[in-house]
Design an enzyme around this catalytic site. Structure first.
Site: not given
Ligand SMILES: *Cc1c(COP(=O)(O)O)cnc(C)c1O
Length: 370
Positions: A46, A97, A168, A193
């Protein structure tokens, strides 16, 4: 050659490769392990992974700051907001978004954050809203209305007022703009994306030049636990190798399609910052190197007609998401969470790398269905 002097096209191909030595693999391994032998910097699955590091190195070079990979774009966004103390004031775009918008609305309603929503394309409104803000969250161009914020001006005003700025960069991608170079503290990308580009992986990234901020974000990832799988990181890096050429091709086709749509009798309005007639073209041109491969258009008609158009295509897939090699479109307001400022008939088109004439034929015949 100094890494920072390389072009994004070259970085996409060269970054995150193992050291050159006889018989070394050209590609990093998919490191499938949840733990590591004690004594090294990784320690536990992790906290780090060789495959993530390779992908992060590539994003770091593309964005010009140290990067962290997350399990999705929303995981990366959540890590930023979770870092803020309770009651912090956030100024954010009023349309962007839908996942980010919903998260911010919920955080505002629960009292976790105080969120001021502004139209990011209105520079004066943004500057008026930011005094007393801890974090300015920008998205430009915005999803799905393709609004362009005057990033250089807004970022420098926010930084002189000592306000944190996060951007973003999913729609523009690091090929077309680097918010860190404009002074932003954090840049976020949904690697789902354009960066990975094949609609086969969910991942997100955060990048920053500030070491102390990097450590805080890394702690958020460790404890929030929204880490990517090694397979996903490997797929994302594999997809990234062709990132520049995919975005260049998609952008060329997007401009051509935007031009043709803007004179089509069934189309009321087209939004694409690369279109010379777009109200924000001059602004976008002043700091963006290219305009990306997503455009939006409103048809003459309502929701029913727009749905009919989306359902009538044969080549373009009727599906949500964007940034893959295949063209996708959808009526955004089919989602109840989409902002009511988005028109009912607005169709968002993510332009892939198919032949542009064949895409246009498909669009024309779909428009002819109404
Ligand atoms: C898709 C998207 C996100 C969220 O990314 P996920 O990988 O789907 O979690 C954030 N911002 C923008 C602009 C997006 O298009």
């Amino acid at each position: 050659m100094n890494e920072r002097q390389k072009s994004p096209e070259t970085i996409a191909v060269t970054a995150g490769r193992p050291e050159h030595s006889p018989d070394a693999s050209l590609n990093p391994p998919i490191q499938l392990t949840s733990t590591f032998v004690a004594g090294g910097p990784l320690a536990y699955g992790r906290y780090g992974n060789e495959t993530w590091s390779a992908f992060e190195e590539a994003i770091s070079q593309l964005e010009g700051g140290r990067s962290l990979a997350f399990s999705s774009g929303m995981a990366a966004i959540s890590a930023v907001f979770n870092m803020l103390p309770i009651g912090s004031v956030v100024t954010a775009s009023d349309q962007g978004y839908s996942g980010t918008m919903t998260l911010l609305k919920q955080s505002h309603e629960s009292g976790r954050l105080e969120v001021r929503f502004v139209n990011v394309s209105d520079t004066e409104a943004v500057l008026a809203a930011i005094p007393g803000t801890q974090l300015l969250w920008l998205e430009s161009p915005t999803n799905p209305c393709l609004e362009v914020a005057d990033l250089p001006k807004i970022i420098s005003a926010a930084k002189s007022a000592n306000i944190g700025v996060a951007v973003d960069n999913t729609f523009a991608t690091p090929l077309n703009q680097n918010p860190l170079a404009m002074g932003a503290d954090i840049v976020m990308n949904s690697a789902t994306k354009f960066l990975s580009g094949h609609s086969d992986v969910l991942m997100g990234t955060l990048s920053t030049k500030d070491e102390a901020l990097f450590a805080r974000l890394e702690a958020q990832r460790k404890l929030g636990g929204a880490v990517p799988g090694p397979m996903e990181a490997w797929l994302a890096l594999r997809g990234l190798r062709t990132f520049a050429i995919r975005v260049q091709r998609g952008s060329e086709s997007a401009l051509e399609i935007a031009k043709r749509l803007s004179v089509h009798p069934k189309v009321a309005k087209v939004r694409y910052p690369g279109l010379p007639t777009d109200p924000q073209h001059q602004r976008a041109k002043s700091f963006m190197r290219g305009f990306g491969a997503v455009l939006s258009f409103e048809i003459k008609g309502g929701a029913v007609e727009a749905e009919k158009v989306c359902e009538s295509s044969k080549l373009i897939m009727h599906a949500t998401s964007l940034g893959g090699v295949e063209s996708l479109w959808e009526r955004r307001r089919r989602w109840p969470a989409e902002s009511p400022v988005v028109p009912e008939s607005l169709i968002r088109l993510s332009v892939g790398i198919e032949n542009v004439e064949e895409l246009w034929q498909d669009i024309e015949s779909a428009l002819n269905s109404i």
